[in-house]
Design a protein around this motif. Structure first.
Motif, PDB file in Angstrom:
ATOM      1  N   THR A 168      19.958  -6.118  45.367  1.00 17.73           N
ATOM      2  CA  THR A 168      20.371  -4.905  46.090  1.00 17.73           C
ATOM      3  C   THR A 168      21.804  -4.961  46.611  1.00 17.73           C
ATOM      4  N   LEU A 169      22.416  -6.154  46.643  1.00 20.43           N
ATOM      5  CA  LEU A 169      23.773  -6.300  47.172  1.00 20.43           C
ATOM      6  C   LEU A 169      24.608  -7.113  46.194  1.00 20.43           C
ATOM      7  N   ALA A 170      25.573  -6.470  45.565  1.00 11.62           N
ATOM      8  CA  ALA A 170      26.367  -7.120  44.518  1.00 11.62           C
ATOM      9  C   ALA A 170      27.141  -8.318  45.046  1.00 11.62           C
ATOM     10  N   ASP A 171      27.511  -8.306  46.333  1.00 13.10           N
ATOM     11  CA  ASP A 171      28.308  -9.397  46.903  1.00 13.10           C
ATOM     12  C   ASP A 171      27.556 -10.717  46.943  1.00 13.10           C
ATOM     13  N   LEU A 172      26.243 -10.693  46.818  1.00  8.33           N
ATOM     14  CA  LEU A 172      25.452 -11.924  46.851  1.00  8.33           C
ATOM     15  C   LEU A 172      25.389 -12.621  45.505  1.00  8.33           C
ATOM     16  N   GLU A 173      25.849 -11.955  44.463  1.00  5.51           N
ATOM     17  CA  GLU A 173      25.801 -12.562  43.138  1.00  5.51           C
ATOM     18  C   GLU A 173      27.097 -13.320  42.892  1.00  5.51           C
TER      19      GLU A 173
END
Length: 319
Positions: free
Chosen positions: A184-189
């Protein structure tokens, strides 16, 4: 999509962080906000309890999600001067953005997953797993459940990141506790396949009772034979208080690892064996050889030990 392996969860839409301060704390560059002190973002090396990124994120999520703890509950203590040099508007925007991300994640998880809980895992390696096993044994066979204490902010994995560890802890996490994930949050990838979930425990007591079977031990992992359980001032020496202390230590190991610092309510300090200590001074690559030598020369003075030390208060004050 490198870390998004679940076909069902991969149907989730994703958002991105808008707050520069929140982005720096989670995955960016923190030196502009905390100059002059060693600091790192939470994804890289900021998991420690005295790390500014960890403490600031805990505070932001508490504000954003209305997390209120019961007195004396296990959690990260936030130092008094943490935001002295932070622009109040930056902090307010971070709280607002954290709330938006949570609401987005909840909408997507309820749309796609449509179940009240999701099983998340945490892999525990090396000395932490050995000490955790010895502490677990302290609880005895009569304990069908083990209380796990949560911090305001904890990382878990959905599947792959917890594998190949001596200890894997499986948690039936309520969907409402999930602040964000790689789904749900691209910054965590971060180009990895750990399927990260950031869990914000909403329970006032920050506690979940897990069945003993939730702790999955690798058969090849050796126990660390000597563990001292020392009391904490104010706790009576009763079976229940002992269970509480040991469970807090287990929670610390599964969420923080072995890292002594002055901000711990209960800390774990690992004392290496004689040959393991010698190996550490030369190269970490020789640690396993040192452990084998310690086991070969089996005497109490050669054994690795772990112990719980009493509470310490952060200099500068608590939250």
């Amino acid at each position: 999509m490198g870390g998004r392996r679940c076909d069902v969860l991969s149907q989730c839409k994703r958002t991105t962080i808008q707050s520069p301060f929140l982005e720096a704390l989670l995955s960016g560059e923190t030196k502009n906000y905390y100059p002059g002190e060693w600091a790192s973002n939470f994804l890289t090396q900021g998991h420690g309890r005295i790390q500014p990124a960890r403490q600031a994120l805990c505070y932001i999520l508490r504000q954003a999600l209305g997390i209120v703890r019961m007195p004396n509950t296990y959690d990260v203590k936030i130092r008094a001067n943490l935001f002295d040099n932070i622009d109040p508007s930056d902090l307010d925007f971070a709280v607002e953005d954290a709330r938006r991300i949570y609401e987005f994640t909840q909408a997507e998880m309820n749309r796609v997953w449509a179940k009240p809980t999701i099983t998340l895992k945490r892999g525990i390696r090396d000395q932490e797993a050995g000490v955790a096993r010895a502490l677990f044994d302290e609880l005895g066979s009569d304990n069908e459940t083990v209380p796990l204490y949560f911090s305001s902010l904890t990382f878990f994995n959905y599947v792959s990141g917890a594998f190949n560890a001596p200890l894997v802890v499986s948690v039936p996490c309520p969907i409402e506790w999930i602040w964000a994930s790689q789904y749900t949050l691209a910054d965590l990838e971060q180009g990895q396949s750990c399927e990260e979930f950031v869990v914000a425990c909403l329970d006032p007591r920050a506690t979940m009772e897990l069945p003993a079977s939730a702790f999955d031990w690798a058969e090849t992992w050796r126990d660390i034979p000597e563990v001292r359980i020392t009391g904490v001032k104010g706790y009576p020496d009763t079976p229940e208080s002992r269970r509480h202390r040991v469970a807090q230590a287990l929670s610390y190991l599964t969420q923080e690892g072995l890292e002594p610092d002055d901000g711990l309510r209960l800390g774990i300090e690992y004392e290496p064996g004689k040959w393991e200590g010698k190996a550490l001074r030369v190269s970490r690559k020789l640690v396993r050889l040192g452990q084998k030598l310690d086991r070969r020369f089996s005497s109490s003075i050669f054994q690795s030990t772990g112990h719980i030390r009493p509470r310490r208060i952060i200099k500068g004050g608590d939250e």
